[in-house]
Design a protein around this motif. Structure first.
Motif, PDB file in Angstrom:
ATOM      1  N   GLY A 106       0.950  -1.209  -0.274  1.00 46.58           N
ATOM      2  CA  GLY A 106       0.184   0.037  -0.050  1.00 46.58           C
ATOM      3  C   GLY A 106       0.902   1.346  -0.092  1.00 46.58           C
ATOM      4  N   GLU A 107       2.015   1.377   0.814  1.00 45.23           N
ATOM      5  CA  GLU A 107       2.727   2.256   0.605  1.00 45.23           C
ATOM      6  C   GLU A 107       3.469   2.645  -0.554  1.00 45.23           C
ATOM      7  OE1 GLU A 107       5.472   1.670   4.043  1.00 45.23           O
ATOM      8  OE2 GLU A 107       4.080   1.762   5.722  1.00 45.23           O
ATOM      9  N   ARG A 108       3.920   1.562  -0.890  1.00 44.72           N
ATOM     10  CA  ARG A 108       4.650   1.649  -2.292  1.00 44.72           C
ATOM     11  C   ARG A 108       3.669   2.184  -3.642  1.00 44.72           C
ATOM     12  NH1 ARG A 108       9.524   2.263  -3.758  1.00 44.72           N
ATOM     13  NH2 ARG A 108       9.881   0.778  -2.319  1.00 44.72           N
ATOM     14  N   PHE A 109       2.248   1.730  -3.532  1.00 46.08           N
ATOM     15  CA  PHE A 109       1.554   2.173  -4.500  1.00 46.08           C
ATOM     16  C   PHE A 109       0.937   3.553  -4.293  1.00 46.08           C
ATOM     17  CE2 PHE A 109       1.987  -2.248  -5.999  1.00 46.08           C
ATOM     18  CZ  PHE A 109       2.376  -2.044  -7.356  1.00 46.08           C
ATOM     19  N   GLY A 110       0.819   3.934  -2.896  1.00 47.73           N
ATOM     20  CA  GLY A 110       0.055   5.091  -2.500  1.00 47.73           C
ATOM     21  C   GLY A 110      -1.260   4.752  -2.504  1.00 47.73           C
ATOM     22  N   VAL A 111      -1.761   3.738  -2.070  1.00 44.94           N
ATOM     23  CA  VAL A 111      -3.357   3.350  -1.877  1.00 44.94           C
ATOM     24  C   VAL A 111      -3.473   2.678  -0.745  1.00 44.94           C
ATOM     25  CG1 VAL A 111      -3.311   2.883  -4.341  1.00 44.94           C
ATOM     26  CG2 VAL A 111      -2.956   1.139  -2.895  1.00 44.94           C
ATOM     27  N   SER A 112      -4.487   2.313  -0.438  1.00 40.78           N
ATOM     28  CA  SER A 112      -5.156   1.756   0.960  1.00 40.78           C
ATOM     29  C   SER A 112      -5.098   0.488   0.988  1.00 40.78           C
ATOM     30  CB  SER A 112      -6.799   2.127   0.972  1.00 40.78           C
ATOM     31  OG  SER A 112      -7.585   1.584   0.116  1.00 40.78           O
ATOM     32  N   ARG A 113      -5.124  -0.109   2.117  1.00 40.81           N
ATOM     33  CA  ARG A 113      -4.832  -1.655   2.268  1.00 40.81           C
ATOM     34  C   ARG A 113      -5.990  -2.232   1.642  1.00 40.81           C
ATOM     35  NH1 ARG A 113      -4.069  -3.190   8.593  1.00 40.81           N
ATOM     36  NH2 ARG A 113      -4.232  -5.240   7.534  1.00 40.81           N
ATOM     37  N   SER A 114      -7.330  -1.853   1.598  1.00 39.79           N
ATOM     38  CA  SER A 114      -8.292  -2.481   0.885  1.00 39.79           C
ATOM     39  C   SER A 114      -8.280  -2.452  -0.325  1.00 39.79           C
ATOM     40  CB  SER A 114      -9.680  -1.727   1.200  1.00 39.79           C
ATOM     41  OG  SER A 114      -9.553  -0.111   0.776  1.00 39.79           O
ATOM     42  N   VAL A 115      -7.481  -1.715  -1.072  1.00 35.51           N
ATOM     43  CA  VAL A 115      -7.163  -1.672  -2.868  1.00 35.51           C
ATOM     44  C   VAL A 115      -6.073  -2.930  -2.889  1.00 35.51           C
ATOM     45  CG1 VAL A 115      -6.393  -0.741  -4.683  1.00 35.51           C
ATOM     46  CG2 VAL A 115      -7.924   0.514  -3.102  1.00 35.51           C
ATOM     47  N   ILE A 116      -5.242  -2.976  -1.779  1.00 31.67           N
ATOM     48  CA  ILE A 116      -4.398  -4.054  -1.830  1.00 31.67           C
ATOM     49  C   ILE A 116      -4.728  -5.305  -1.791  1.00 31.67           C
ATOM     50  CG2 ILE A 116      -1.957  -4.667  -0.921  1.00 31.67           C
ATOM     51  CD1 ILE A 116      -1.687  -2.462  -2.847  1.00 31.67           C
ATOM     52  N   ARG A 117      -5.718  -5.268  -0.775  1.00 29.88           N
ATOM     53  CA  ARG A 117      -6.236  -6.616  -0.467  1.00 29.88           C
ATOM     54  C   ARG A 117      -7.194  -7.172  -1.641  1.00 29.88           C
ATOM     55  NH1 ARG A 117      -8.892  -4.859   3.882  1.00 29.88           N
ATOM     56  NH2 ARG A 117      -7.268  -4.871   5.227  1.00 29.88           N
ATOM     57  N   ARG A 118      -7.739  -6.500  -2.353  1.00 27.74           N
ATOM     58  CA  ARG A 118      -8.588  -6.590  -3.442  1.00 27.74           C
ATOM     59  C   ARG A 118      -7.572  -7.497  -4.588  1.00 27.74           C
ATOM     60  NH1 ARG A 118     -11.833  -1.927  -2.583  1.00 27.74           N
ATOM     61  NH2 ARG A 118     -10.704  -1.083  -4.457  1.00 27.74           N
ATOM     62  N   VAL A 119      -6.460  -6.880  -4.816  1.00 32.38           N
ATOM     63  CA  VAL A 119      -5.448  -7.352  -5.549  1.00 32.38           C
ATOM     64  C   VAL A 119      -4.662  -8.707  -5.226  1.00 32.38           C
ATOM     65  CG1 VAL A 119      -3.093  -6.934  -6.953  1.00 32.38           C
ATOM     66  CG2 VAL A 119      -4.742  -4.984  -6.633  1.00 32.38           C
ATOM     67  N   LEU A 120      -4.624  -8.818  -3.999  1.00 39.07           N
ATOM     68  CA  LEU A 120      -3.993 -10.096  -3.356  1.00 39.07           C
ATOM     69  C   LEU A 120      -4.869 -11.060  -3.439  1.00 39.07           C
ATOM     70  CD1 LEU A 120      -1.869  -8.847  -0.190  1.00 39.07           C
ATOM     71  CD2 LEU A 120      -1.166  -9.333  -2.628  1.00 39.07           C
ATOM     72  N   ALA A 121      -6.207 -10.765  -3.185  1.00 42.75           N
ATOM     73  CA  ALA A 121      -7.402 -11.705  -3.468  1.00 42.75           C
ATOM     74  C   ALA A 121      -7.570 -12.293  -4.661  1.00 42.75           C
ATOM     75  CB  ALA A 121      -8.618 -11.134  -2.865  1.00 42.75           C
ATOM     76  N   LYS A 122      -7.335 -11.563  -5.681  1.00 41.87           N
ATOM     77  CA  LYS A 122      -7.412 -11.868  -6.819  1.00 41.87           C
ATOM     78  C   LYS A 122      -6.331 -13.045  -7.255  1.00 41.87           C
ATOM     79  CE  LYS A 122      -7.696 -10.688 -11.838  1.00 41.87           C
ATOM     80  NZ  LYS A 122      -7.868  -9.623 -12.879  1.00 41.87           N
ATOM     81  N   LEU A 123      -5.054 -12.551  -6.763  1.00 39.40           N
ATOM     82  CA  LEU A 123      -3.713 -13.398  -7.231  1.00 39.40           C
ATOM     83  C   LEU A 123      -3.861 -14.610  -6.340  1.00 39.40           C
ATOM     84  CD1 LEU A 123      -1.292 -10.694  -7.110  1.00 39.40           C
ATOM     85  CD2 LEU A 123      -1.643 -12.049  -9.058  1.00 39.40           C
ATOM     86  N   SER A 124      -4.573 -14.597  -5.122  1.00 40.48           N
ATOM     87  CA  SER A 124      -4.669 -15.730  -4.368  1.00 40.48           C
ATOM     88  C   SER A 124      -5.475 -16.892  -4.993  1.00 40.48           C
ATOM     89  CB  SER A 124      -5.206 -15.587  -3.052  1.00 40.48           C
ATOM     90  OG  SER A 124      -5.813 -16.426  -2.202  1.00 40.48           O
ATOM     91  N   GLN A 125      -6.676 -16.279  -5.523  1.00 44.88           N
ATOM     92  CA  GLN A 125      -7.716 -17.105  -6.169  1.00 44.88           C
ATOM     93  C   GLN A 125      -7.094 -17.651  -7.389  1.00 44.88           C
ATOM     94  OE1 GLN A 125     -10.754 -14.325  -7.215  1.00 44.88           O
ATOM     95  NE2 GLN A 125     -11.758 -14.286  -5.294  1.00 44.88           N
ATOM     96  N   GLN A 126      -6.071 -16.993  -8.169  1.00 45.64           N
ATOM     97  CA  GLN A 126      -5.404 -17.594  -9.125  1.00 45.64           C
ATOM     98  C   GLN A 126      -4.131 -18.676  -8.751  1.00 45.64           C
ATOM     99  OE1 GLN A 126      -4.404 -13.775 -10.951  1.00 45.64           O
ATOM    100  NE2 GLN A 126      -5.893 -14.189 -12.561  1.00 45.64           N
ATOM    101  N   GLN A 127      -3.886 -18.572  -7.349  1.00 44.70           N
ATOM    102  CA  GLN A 127      -3.141 -19.529  -6.936  1.00 44.70           C
ATOM    103  C   GLN A 127      -1.538 -19.066  -6.961  1.00 44.70           C
ATOM    104  OE1 GLN A 127      -3.945 -24.115  -7.204  1.00 44.70           O
ATOM    105  NE2 GLN A 127      -5.202 -23.047  -8.630  1.00 44.70           N
ATOM    106  N   VAL A 128      -1.473 -17.829  -7.279  1.00 40.87           N
ATOM    107  CA  VAL A 128      -0.066 -17.163  -7.744  1.00 40.87           C
ATOM    108  C   VAL A 128       0.508 -16.895  -6.231  1.00 40.87           C
ATOM    109  CG1 VAL A 128       1.160 -14.973  -8.332  1.00 40.87           C
ATOM    110  CG2 VAL A 128      -0.692 -16.296  -9.655  1.00 40.87           C
ATOM    111  N   ILE A 129      -0.132 -16.336  -5.148  1.00 40.36           N
ATOM    112  CA  ILE A 129       0.112 -16.072  -3.796  1.00 40.36           C
ATOM    113  C   ILE A 129      -0.729 -16.793  -2.936  1.00 40.36           C
ATOM    114  CG2 ILE A 129       0.947 -13.899  -4.453  1.00 40.36           C
ATOM    115  CD1 ILE A 129      -1.352 -12.936  -2.704  1.00 40.36           C
ATOM    116  N   ILE A 130       0.174 -17.084  -1.803  1.00 45.56           N
ATOM    117  CA  ILE A 130      -0.839 -17.886  -0.779  1.00 45.56           C
ATOM    118  C   ILE A 130      -0.963 -17.129   0.297  1.00 45.56           C
ATOM    119  CG2 ILE A 130      -0.584 -19.689   0.836  1.00 45.56           C
ATOM    120  CD1 ILE A 130       1.660 -20.930  -1.053  1.00 45.56           C
TER     121      ILE A 130
END
Length: 227
Positions: A52-76
């Motif tokens: 969030g600090e790197r992109f200058g956005v809230s944790r909620s925005v980052i959380r949505r990106v991580l959730a998508k990557l998790s659904q795609q099994q790219v991250i755990i």
């Protein structure tokens, strides 16, 4: 490369644009590219706060990106633990490609019957972008765009469940390619994509299926020969 340094500053090449708040859709390809280029290393851990600090956005925005990557099994993602980049082994890779092979045979058949001239042009434009990234040695975007070619074929096929299933397999394949690339120089060759689209434009489903099967066979051989 120092893994601890990557954990402290996992995205050294990505900078915030003053006055602009990137959306989750904009951050997703940039974060995925960083993973594919191993600017976020396999098995490294990172936090919503650091991204969030790197992109200058809230944790909620980052959380949505991580959730998508998790659904795609790219991250755990695990409760009360930092997100972690996945690291599929040889058996998992073989199973992923086996599932893709069976699914994409049907996808390309359906796409041959339904593809419009405009959709064929879009596929060719996507391949051109992939080729341009390869020529510029932009490995992360090239691998991601290669995967997007297969996902776009699934969208053209018009079968939602098949497209959803592939969306859980293709990004993970991209991750495997990126992690094994330095040893095998494996890639999802753009020339083979061109041949598939040529068959699609002619509505030649038999040739398209044979080319897709050969295409995925080549990828599996490259990924697993030195594992």
């Amino acid at each position: 490369m120092n893994v601890h340094a990557l954990q402290r500053d996992p995205l050294p090449c990505l900078r915030r644009v003053p006055g602009k708040k990137p959306s989750a859709d904009e951050i997703y390809p940039r974060l995925f590219d960083a993973i594919l280029e191993q600017r976020i290393a396999p098995a490294s851990r990172f936090t919503e706060e650091s991204l969030g600090e790197r992109f200058g956005v809230s944790r909620s925005v980052i959380r949505r990106v991580l959730a998508k990557l998790s659904q795609q099994q790219v991250i755990i993602l695990r409760p009360n633990q930092r997100a972690q980049v996945a690291a599929p082994d040889a058996q998992q890779t073989r199973q992923i490609l086996e599932a893709r092979r069976m699914t994409e045979m049907t996808v390309v058949q359906l796409a041959c019957a339904r593809a419009t001239a405009a959709q064929v042009r879009q596929l060719r434009e996507l391949i051109a972008r992939e080729r341009d990234c390869i020529e510029r040695d932009q490995r992360g975007p090239a691998i991601r765009l290669s995967g997007e070619f297969h996902l776009q074929l699934a969208a053209i096929a018009g079968n939602g469940p098949l497209a959803q299933f592939l969306n859980s397999l293709v990004p993970l394949t991209s991750l495997v390619i990126a992690q094994y690339e330095r040893r095998t120089r494996a890639c999802c060759a753009w020339q083979e994509h061109v041949a598939i689209v040529d068959a699609l434009a002619q509505r030649d489903s038999g040739t398209a299926v044979a080319l897709m099967t050969q295409h995925l066979d080549h990828l599996e051989t490259q990924l697993l020969k030195n594992h």
